[in-house]
Design a protein around this motif. Structure first.
Motif, PDB file in Angstrom:
ATOM      1  N   PRO A 269       0.809  -1.222   0.000  1.00  0.00           N
ATOM      2  CA  PRO A 269       0.000   0.000   0.000  1.00  0.00           C
ATOM      3  C   PRO A 269       0.843   1.274   0.000  1.00  0.00           C
ATOM      4  N   VAL A 270       2.016   1.228   0.646  1.00  0.00           N
ATOM      5  CA  VAL A 270       2.911   2.390   0.653  1.00  0.00           C
ATOM      6  C   VAL A 270       3.498   2.611  -0.735  1.00  0.00           C
ATOM      7  N   VAL A 271       3.922   1.523  -1.369  1.00  0.00           N
ATOM      8  CA  VAL A 271       4.453   1.614  -2.737  1.00  0.00           C
ATOM      9  C   VAL A 271       3.392   2.168  -3.674  1.00  0.00           C
ATOM     10  N   ASP A 272       2.168   1.676  -3.530  1.00  0.00           N
ATOM     11  CA  ASP A 272       1.079   2.142  -4.397  1.00  0.00           C
ATOM     12  C   ASP A 272       0.798   3.625  -4.188  1.00  0.00           C
ATOM     13  N   LYS A 273       0.822   4.070  -2.935  1.00  0.00           N
ATOM     14  CA  LYS A 273       0.544   5.486  -2.671  1.00  0.00           C
ATOM     15  C   LYS A 273       1.641   6.366  -3.247  1.00  0.00           C
ATOM     16  N   LEU A 274       2.898   5.930  -3.108  1.00  0.00           N
ATOM     17  CA  LEU A 274       4.010   6.688  -3.688  1.00  0.00           C
ATOM     18  C   LEU A 274       3.908   6.722  -5.213  1.00  0.00           C
ATOM     19  N   ASN A 275       3.571   5.581  -5.806  1.00  0.00           N
ATOM     20  CA  ASN A 275       3.420   5.531  -7.257  1.00  0.00           C
ATOM     21  C   ASN A 275       2.341   6.498  -7.725  1.00  0.00           C
TER      22      ASN A 275
END
Length: 330
Positions: A269-275
């Motif tokens: 979820p953190v990777v997705d939010k950064l993306n």
């Protein structure tokens, strides 16, 4: 009988208590991010990578709801800052603004790199690439690729090319050129693009494979002669200039790419939010204008998987070249 009823009652009471406990809402996981995010640039301040990172950082604060702070950790061709991020806590608060060197090339030249770009990071997004361009000093008696190759072959070791340092993409561009064109143009390494450009303009070296942003003002002024783009596609900055591939060096492509990664194990979820934050920033008109002015070609695939696949293909490509040329920086 009474004892049996008591046991049943106790068991039921225990089950009821457990059921009620399970129904109590668990506090939600802390929303990311709750503090400023550090964007680590593994190069000194003031260069094109640093400038792009700082421009993007400004646009990331709104979608993330927290400031994004650029921190420079330079050294060893980008390895020091990259290793720092690879070994950081995987919580999304230290992310890397990587380039071709630390994310693809360096692993083939350093025996003790300390990290592997394919397995030490969680890919976030590929920003795009900055095309390199082959430029020559006007004193060189050639104006086309074929004339340059013919002159180089007729005058072995007379021509030289400047790079920003051993192992840099501008160095490897010349190695690949010599391999594909069958020439033996001498490599002259410098400590940075600035000194290399100064000697190219002064005629101490014959040519260079530099980024289009650096070369463009000198091409427009006529102090450097463009021979061809060292990338797979033409650039909007010089739309009439053909690529080296188009002119006969089939498959020649040496561009500097930019990619954002986080430490391995960073939650999905953190990777997705950064993306999503980077995608939103990159689609802003002012950012697109900045990229266009700098000659940067935006990546078509901006998914984490797209960057992972790209790095997986780039590592063996550059590894084969550095091995064939026996380039080692350890």
């Amino acid at each position: 009988m009474n004892k049996l009823l008591s046991r049943v009652t106790l068991a039921a009471a225990g089950l009821l208590a457990a059921t009620q406990a399970a129904m109590i809402p668990i506090p939600a996981m802390a929303a990311y991010p709750e503090q400023p995010v550090k964007l680590i640039v593994p190069f000194p301040p003031g260069g094109p990578t640093d400038a792009l990172a700082r421009r993007l950082a400004q646009s990331l604060s709104e979608p993330l709801g927290q400031p994004v702070v650029v921190e420079n950790k330079a050294g060893a061709g980008g390895n020091i800052g990259s290793d720092y991020v690879a070994k950081s806590k995987p919580d999304g608060y230290n992310i890397l603004f990587g380039t071709s060197g630390p994310l693809a090339i360096n692993i083939g030249m350093y025996k003790n790199l300390g990290y592997d770009p394919r397995s030490s990071f969680e890919p976030i997004i590929r920003i795009g690439h900055l095309p390199n361009i082959l430029v020559i000093n006007p004193q060189v008696p050639a104006r086309t690729l074929q004339e340059l190759i013919a002159y180089a072959k007729a005058n072995p070791d007379k021509l030289s090319y400047a790079s920003s340092g051993n192992g840099a993409s501008s160095h490897l561009a010349g190695v690949l050129f010599n391999q594909m064109a069958g020439t033996s143009i001498l490599h002259v390494p410098y400590r940075g693009t600035g000194p290399a450009l100064n000697d190219l303009l002064g005629g101490q070296v014959s040519m260079s494979f530099t980024d289009i942003l650096t070369a463009l003002p000198h091409v427009q002024a006529g102090t450097l002669i463009p021979i061809g783009l060292a990338s797979a596609e033409r650039s909007a900055a010089l739309p009439d200039l053909a690529t080296l591939d188009e002119q006969g060096l089939k498959g020649y492509d040496v561009s500097v790419f930019f990619g954002i990664v986080a430490p391995k194990g960073t939650p999905g979820p953190v990777v997705d939010k950064l993306n999503q934050a980077f995608v939103q920033a990159l689609h802003a008109p002012e950012i697109r204008e900045t990229l266009a002015k700098q000659g940067i070609v935006e990546a078509r695939d901006q998914t984490p998987q797209g960057l992972a696949s790209f790095i997986a293909a780039e590592v063996p490509k550059w590894g084969a070249l550095t091995k064939a040329a026996n380039i080692s920086l350890d």
